[in-house]
Design a protein around this motif. Structure first.
Motif, PDB file in Angstrom:
ATOM      1  N   UNK A 271       1.589  11.100 -10.621  1.00 31.84           N
ATOM      2  CA  UNK A 271       0.572  12.141 -10.825  1.00 31.84           C
ATOM      3  C   UNK A 271       1.241  13.514 -10.890  1.00 31.84           C
ATOM      4  N   UNK A 272       2.129  13.791  -9.949  1.00 34.58           N
ATOM      5  CA  UNK A 272       2.837  15.077  -9.938  1.00 34.58           C
ATOM      6  C   UNK A 272       3.744  15.222 -11.155  1.00 34.58           C
ATOM      7  N   UNK A 273       4.454  14.152 -11.495  1.00 35.08           N
ATOM      8  CA  UNK A 273       5.394  14.200 -12.609  1.00 35.08           C
ATOM      9  C   UNK A 273       4.676  14.494 -13.929  1.00 35.08           C
ATOM     10  N   UNK A 274       3.519  13.874 -14.129  1.00 38.25           N
ATOM     11  CA  UNK A 274       2.741  14.121 -15.352  1.00 38.25           C
ATOM     12  C   UNK A 274       2.313  15.585 -15.413  1.00 38.25           C
ATOM     13  N   UNK A 275       1.825  16.112 -14.293  1.00 39.54           N
ATOM     14  CA  UNK A 275       1.320  17.486 -14.309  1.00 39.54           C
ATOM     15  C   UNK A 275       2.435  18.510 -14.508  1.00 39.54           C
TER      16      UNK A 275
ATOM     17  N   UNK B  61       0.845  -1.208   0.000  1.00 36.20           N
ATOM     18  CA  UNK B  61       0.000   0.000   0.000  1.00 36.20           C
ATOM     19  C   UNK B  61       0.875   1.251   0.000  1.00 36.20           C
ATOM     20  N   UNK B  62       1.921   1.250   0.822  1.00 32.97           N
ATOM     21  CA  UNK B  62       2.822   2.412   0.909  1.00 32.97           C
ATOM     22  C   UNK B  62       3.548   2.629  -0.405  1.00 32.97           C
ATOM     23  N   UNK B  63       4.127   1.546  -0.947  1.00 31.83           N
ATOM     24  CA  UNK B  63       4.860   1.639  -2.216  1.00 31.83           C
ATOM     25  C   UNK B  63       3.953   2.186  -3.317  1.00 31.83           C
ATOM     26  N   UNK B  64       2.754   1.635  -3.375  1.00 25.14           N
ATOM     27  CA  UNK B  64       1.822   1.985  -4.432  1.00 25.14           C
ATOM     28  C   UNK B  64       1.334   3.429  -4.296  1.00 25.14           C
ATOM     29  N   UNK B  65       0.953   3.823  -3.087  1.00 27.09           N
ATOM     30  CA  UNK B  65       0.500   5.206  -2.872  1.00 27.09           C
ATOM     31  C   UNK B  65       1.591   6.193  -3.254  1.00 27.09           C
ATOM     32  N   UNK B  66       2.833   5.882  -2.881  1.00 26.52           N
ATOM     33  CA  UNK B  66       3.941   6.796  -3.172  1.00 26.52           C
ATOM     34  C   UNK B  66       4.216   6.918  -4.665  1.00 26.52           C
ATOM     35  N   UNK B  67       4.261   5.800  -5.391  1.00 26.09           N
ATOM     36  CA  UNK B  67       4.549   5.870  -6.830  1.00 26.09           C
ATOM     37  C   UNK B  67       3.392   6.534  -7.574  1.00 26.09           C
TER      38      UNK B  67
ATOM     39  N   UNK C 235       5.100   2.088 -12.250  1.00 27.75           N
ATOM     40  CA  UNK C 235       3.852   2.272 -11.521  1.00 27.75           C
ATOM     41  C   UNK C 235       2.877   1.137 -11.828  1.00 27.75           C
ATOM     42  N   UNK C 236       2.763   0.758 -13.090  1.00 26.53           N
ATOM     43  CA  UNK C 236       1.862  -0.334 -13.471  1.00 26.53           C
ATOM     44  C   UNK C 236       2.257  -1.627 -12.763  1.00 26.53           C
ATOM     45  N   UNK C 237       3.560  -1.903 -12.701  1.00 22.98           N
ATOM     46  CA  UNK C 237       4.047  -3.130 -12.050  1.00 22.98           C
ATOM     47  C   UNK C 237       3.735  -3.122 -10.554  1.00 22.98           C
ATOM     48  N   UNK C 238       3.943  -1.987  -9.902  1.00 21.87           N
ATOM     49  CA  UNK C 238       3.679  -1.877  -8.460  1.00 21.87           C
ATOM     50  C   UNK C 238       2.181  -1.958  -8.180  1.00 21.87           C
TER      51      UNK C 238
END
Length: 109
Positions: free
Chosen positions: A54-58, A43-49, A71-74
């Motif tokens: 999201x930030x990187x795209x914006x 959950x932690x790994x996934x929430x962080x990535x 991200x897809x793998x996690x």
């Protein structure tokens, strides 16, 4: 402005991050904490990535494809782990993770 694929991914990433944070918090309150260890960690790994992507795209990162692949793998791994548990928060998280993984795959060049 980000194009449609990016907008859909941003929404899925945000929803997944929220679901993972909720699942993380709820898992910490479960009686069988030891049995929830992998779920909590993922959950932690996934929430962080998800939050990072999201930030990187914006901000227009040139690494969308590489980050989306990770991200897809996690997300898939987190979804698989959450699916093993009967708790509603885990099942909801799994759904959000798989939806997010699919959105991320559309970003991979």
């Amino acid at each position: 402005m980000a194009h449609q694929t990016h907008q859909e991914a941003i929404k899925a990433l945000h929803e997944c991050m929220e679901a993972c944070n909720h699942c993380y918090d709820a898992c910490l309150k479960e009686d069988d904490l030891n049995g929830m260890r992998d779920c909590i960690r993922l959950d932690r790994e996934c929430a962080d990535i998800c939050a990072y992507l999201e930030q990187a795209i914006t901000r227009g990162t040139p690494f969308v494809s590489e980050l989306a692949q990770a991200c897809a793998a996690i997300c898939e791994r987190c979804g698989e782990e959450c699916k093993k548990h009967d708790h509603k928060h885990c099942q909801d998280c799994a759904d959000a993770c798989f939806k997010c993984a699919d959105a991320c795959k559309k970003l991979i060049a």
